[in-house]
Design a protein around this motif. Structure first.
Motif, PDB file in Angstrom:
ATOM      1  N   PRO A 216       0.825  -1.215   0.000  1.00 31.82           N
ATOM      2  CA  PRO A 216       0.000   0.000   0.000  1.00 31.82           C
ATOM      3  C   PRO A 216       0.850   1.252   0.000  1.00 31.82           C
ATOM      4  CG  PRO A 216      -0.030  -1.045   2.155  1.00 31.82           C
ATOM      5  CD  PRO A 216       0.656  -1.994   1.230  1.00 31.82           C
ATOM      6  N   VAL A 217       0.285   2.304  -0.558  1.00 37.78           N
ATOM      7  CA  VAL A 217       0.981   3.583  -0.619  1.00 37.78           C
ATOM      8  C   VAL A 217       1.033   4.203   0.780  1.00 37.78           C
ATOM      9  CG1 VAL A 217       0.951   5.888  -1.662  1.00 37.78           C
ATOM     10  CG2 VAL A 217       0.238   3.902  -2.993  1.00 37.78           C
TER      11      VAL A 217
ATOM     12  N   PHE B  86      -3.231   6.160 -11.967  1.00 37.52           N
ATOM     13  CA  PHE B  86      -2.486   5.219 -12.801  1.00 37.52           C
ATOM     14  C   PHE B  86      -1.256   4.663 -12.084  1.00 37.52           C
ATOM     15  CE2 PHE B  86      -4.499   8.481 -15.439  1.00 37.52           C
ATOM     16  CZ  PHE B  86      -5.304   7.700 -16.250  1.00 37.52           C
ATOM     17  N   ALA B  87      -0.758   5.407 -11.088  1.00 35.45           N
ATOM     18  CA  ALA B  87       0.421   4.934 -10.366  1.00 35.45           C
ATOM     19  C   ALA B  87       0.085   4.000  -9.231  1.00 35.45           C
ATOM     20  CB  ALA B  87       1.210   6.141  -9.813  1.00 35.45           C
ATOM     21  N   ALA B  88      -1.097   4.134  -8.656  1.00 32.34           N
ATOM     22  CA  ALA B  88      -1.452   3.317  -7.486  1.00 32.34           C
ATOM     23  C   ALA B  88      -2.910   2.900  -7.513  1.00 32.34           C
ATOM     24  CB  ALA B  88      -1.144   4.073  -6.200  1.00 32.34           C
ATOM     25  N   PRO B  89      -3.379   2.210  -8.573  1.00 32.62           N
ATOM     26  CA  PRO B  89      -4.780   1.757  -8.542  1.00 32.62           C
ATOM     27  C   PRO B  89      -4.962   0.580  -7.597  1.00 32.62           C
ATOM     28  CG  PRO B  89      -3.673   0.963 -10.509  1.00 32.62           C
ATOM     29  CD  PRO B  89      -2.684   1.829  -9.789  1.00 32.62           C
ATOM     30  N   ASP B  90      -5.991   0.664  -6.749  1.00 29.92           N
ATOM     31  CA  ASP B  90      -6.301  -0.416  -5.799  1.00 29.92           C
ATOM     32  C   ASP B  90      -5.083  -0.814  -4.977  1.00 29.92           C
ATOM     33  OD1 ASP B  90      -8.314  -1.977  -8.342  1.00 29.92           O
ATOM     34  OD2 ASP B  90      -8.892  -0.503  -6.847  1.00 29.92           O
TER      35      ASP B  90
ATOM     36  N   LEU C 191       5.723   9.953  -6.711  1.00 29.84           N
ATOM     37  CA  LEU C 191       4.937  10.350  -7.879  1.00 29.84           C
ATOM     38  C   LEU C 191       3.625  11.005  -7.462  1.00 29.84           C
ATOM     39  CD1 LEU C 191       5.437   7.315 -10.292  1.00 29.84           C
ATOM     40  CD2 LEU C 191       6.313   9.633 -10.579  1.00 29.84           C
ATOM     41  N   ILE C 192       2.973  10.445  -6.443  1.00 29.98           N
ATOM     42  CA  ILE C 192       1.692  11.000  -5.995  1.00 29.98           C
ATOM     43  C   ILE C 192       1.890  12.403  -5.432  1.00 29.98           C
ATOM     44  CG2 ILE C 192      -0.115  10.728  -4.256  1.00 29.98           C
ATOM     45  CD1 ILE C 192       0.178   7.689  -4.657  1.00 29.98           C
ATOM     46  N   VAL C 193       2.878  12.553  -4.546  1.00 29.09           N
ATOM     47  CA  VAL C 193       3.138  13.871  -3.970  1.00 29.09           C
ATOM     48  C   VAL C 193       3.590  14.846  -5.048  1.00 29.09           C
ATOM     49  CG1 VAL C 193       4.556  15.134  -2.318  1.00 29.09           C
ATOM     50  CG2 VAL C 193       3.648  12.900  -1.713  1.00 29.09           C
TER      51      VAL C 193
ATOM     52  N   ASP D 182       8.013   4.905  -1.091  1.00 34.68           N
ATOM     53  CA  ASP D 182       8.590   4.379  -2.317  1.00 34.68           C
ATOM     54  C   ASP D 182       8.402   5.358  -3.472  1.00 34.68           C
ATOM     55  OD1 ASP D 182       5.889   4.192  -2.617  1.00 34.68           O
ATOM     56  OD2 ASP D 182       5.810   2.010  -2.842  1.00 34.68           O
ATOM     57  N   ALA D 183       8.684   4.866  -4.678  1.00 33.75           N
ATOM     58  CA  ALA D 183       8.605   5.724  -5.867  1.00 33.75           C
ATOM     59  C   ALA D 183       7.168   6.165  -6.147  1.00 33.75           C
ATOM     60  CB  ALA D 183       9.172   4.986  -7.082  1.00 33.75           C
ATOM     61  N   ARG D 184       6.186   5.295  -5.844  1.00 33.68           N
ATOM     62  CA  ARG D 184       4.794   5.689  -6.083  1.00 33.68           C
ATOM     63  C   ARG D 184       4.387   6.848  -5.184  1.00 33.68           C
ATOM     64  NH1 ARG D 184       1.343   0.756  -4.944  1.00 33.68           N
ATOM     65  NH2 ARG D 184       2.991   0.413  -3.421  1.00 33.68           N
TER      66      ARG D 184
END
Length: 365
Positions: free
Chosen positions: A14-15, A356-360, A305-307, A300-302
């Motif tokens: 999980p993110v 697109f970077a963290a679906p579900d 990307l989100i931030v 992590d990298a996701r």
């Protein structure tokens, strides 16, 4: 046999919940930089799409709809106030004329009733929509970030305060779940679940269950040594208090400097120094906490990307507001239809990257 041969979807961690909060707060910051209803509606659509794509099936993730309803209520109240109390915005397009009530001399500047113009209502709509968008962005953070995992990620110095906040935030969802469960049980038994009588028969068991959960939570916290702190030297305690207090004052002074034209030169340096001092104080204050973390969430990298997508939206809209304020703040006198600026709208679409970077990516809990 076919199910056994079907390849399983690889498990994704999980993110980090802090990434969702920073993304949502960045979108809220972007909403404060404009009153263009088209851009604000686009921000709402971006947050709604990300929530629909990444929200897990957990009880705490169902708060987004409540925040949307709260935002609509805020918008309606803003329009009602503009209608009843009037507006300083001049206008020539009179929609209705309400009976005006005379007020004493000490209430100058306030009126009750009178002419309601389209310009005043449009200004109130733009202003209320900005606040509504900010509330919806905060609701997206509540729907995406697991509160218990967010508590686990807090610094040790803020752990006790974080526990109180998480318990307060999870009380309402548990209360609603208990009410729904008891009403369903009464319907299955053929008993009334509406009206005053039904409310009394449902309310008492709900309050009893809330009291039992509170006692169980207190016992569990006591068994786990909640509130136990380590002994630290007095010099460290004084240094921690000085850094934390000075850092918070620096953050307030720096923020005030950024919001005023006179303090633009010193606002950012003071803000950065305040943040650094506050973080140092929190790190020193964490020495008093004896707790450990089981499987801490990794940044992590996701998460980056989100931030990064949220920060990019906020930064580009702030730049657009400085370069083309007329496009991001459409006027209402004279009353004209707002236009959608292209490159700020494209900047808002960068906020869709988490979908697109963290679906579900979140685990149900």
């Amino acid at each position: 046999m076919a199910d056994a041969a079907r390849p399983r979807r690889p498990h994704r961690a999980p993110v980090h919940p802090g990434a969702w909060w920073l993304w949502s707060l960045a979108l809220g910051t972007a909403a404060t930089r404009t009153t263009n209803p088209l851009l604000l509606a686009l921000l709402i659509a971006v947050s709604a799409y990300v929530v629909a794509t990444c929200r897990p099936s957990a009880p705490w993730s169902r708060s987004y709809g409540a925040f949307v309803k709260l935002a609509l209520a805020v918008l309606l109240v803003r329009l009602v106030f503009a209608t009843v109390l009037g507006s300083p915005i001049p206008g020539t397009h009179v929609l209705i004329t309400l009976p005006e009530i005379g007020l004493p001399a000490w209430a100058q500047g306030i009126r009750l009733g009178g002419e309601v113009t389209a310009e005043a209502l449009t200004f109130a709509l733009y202003d209320g929509l900005k606040l509504a968008t900010l509330l919806i962005c905060v609701g997206a953070a509540n729907a995406l970030a697991n509160p218990s995992r967010l508590l686990k990620s807090l610094p040790g110095a803020l752990y006790e305060m974080g526990v109180a906040v998480v318990v307060a935030l999870t009380f309402a969802p548990n209360l609603i779940a208990d009410v729904q469960r008891l009403r369903a049980a009464r319907r299955l038994r053929g008993r009334p679940d509406k009206g005053v009588r039904g409310l009394l028969h449902v309310g008492l068991p709900v309050l009893e269950g809330a009291l039992e959960r509170s006692v169980s939570l207190a016992a569990a916290m006591d068994a786990r040594g909640y509130g136990r702190t380590a002994r630290v030297p007095a010099a460290v305690r004084r240094t921690t208090a000085a850094l934390t207090l000075g850092g918070l004052l620096g953050v307030c002074a720096g923020t005030y400097g950024l919001l005023t034209a006179e303090g633009a030169a010193y606002g950012m340096p003071v803000l950065l120094l305040g943040v650094a001092a506050a973080l140092a104080g929190l790190r020193l204050g964490g020495r008093r906490s004896l707790r450990t973390r089981y499987r801490p969430d990794r940044w992590d990298a996701r998460a980056w990307l989100i931030v990064g997508s949220g920060v990019a939206v906020a930064a580009l809209l702030a730049l657009a507001a400085a370069r083309d304020p007329a496009a991001l703040h459409p006027g209402v006198v004279p009353l004209v239809a707002p236009a959608l600026p292209l490159w700020p709208a494209a900047a808002v679409l960068l906020g869709l990257l988490p979908a697109f970077a963290a679906p579900d990516s979140e685990e149900p809990s």
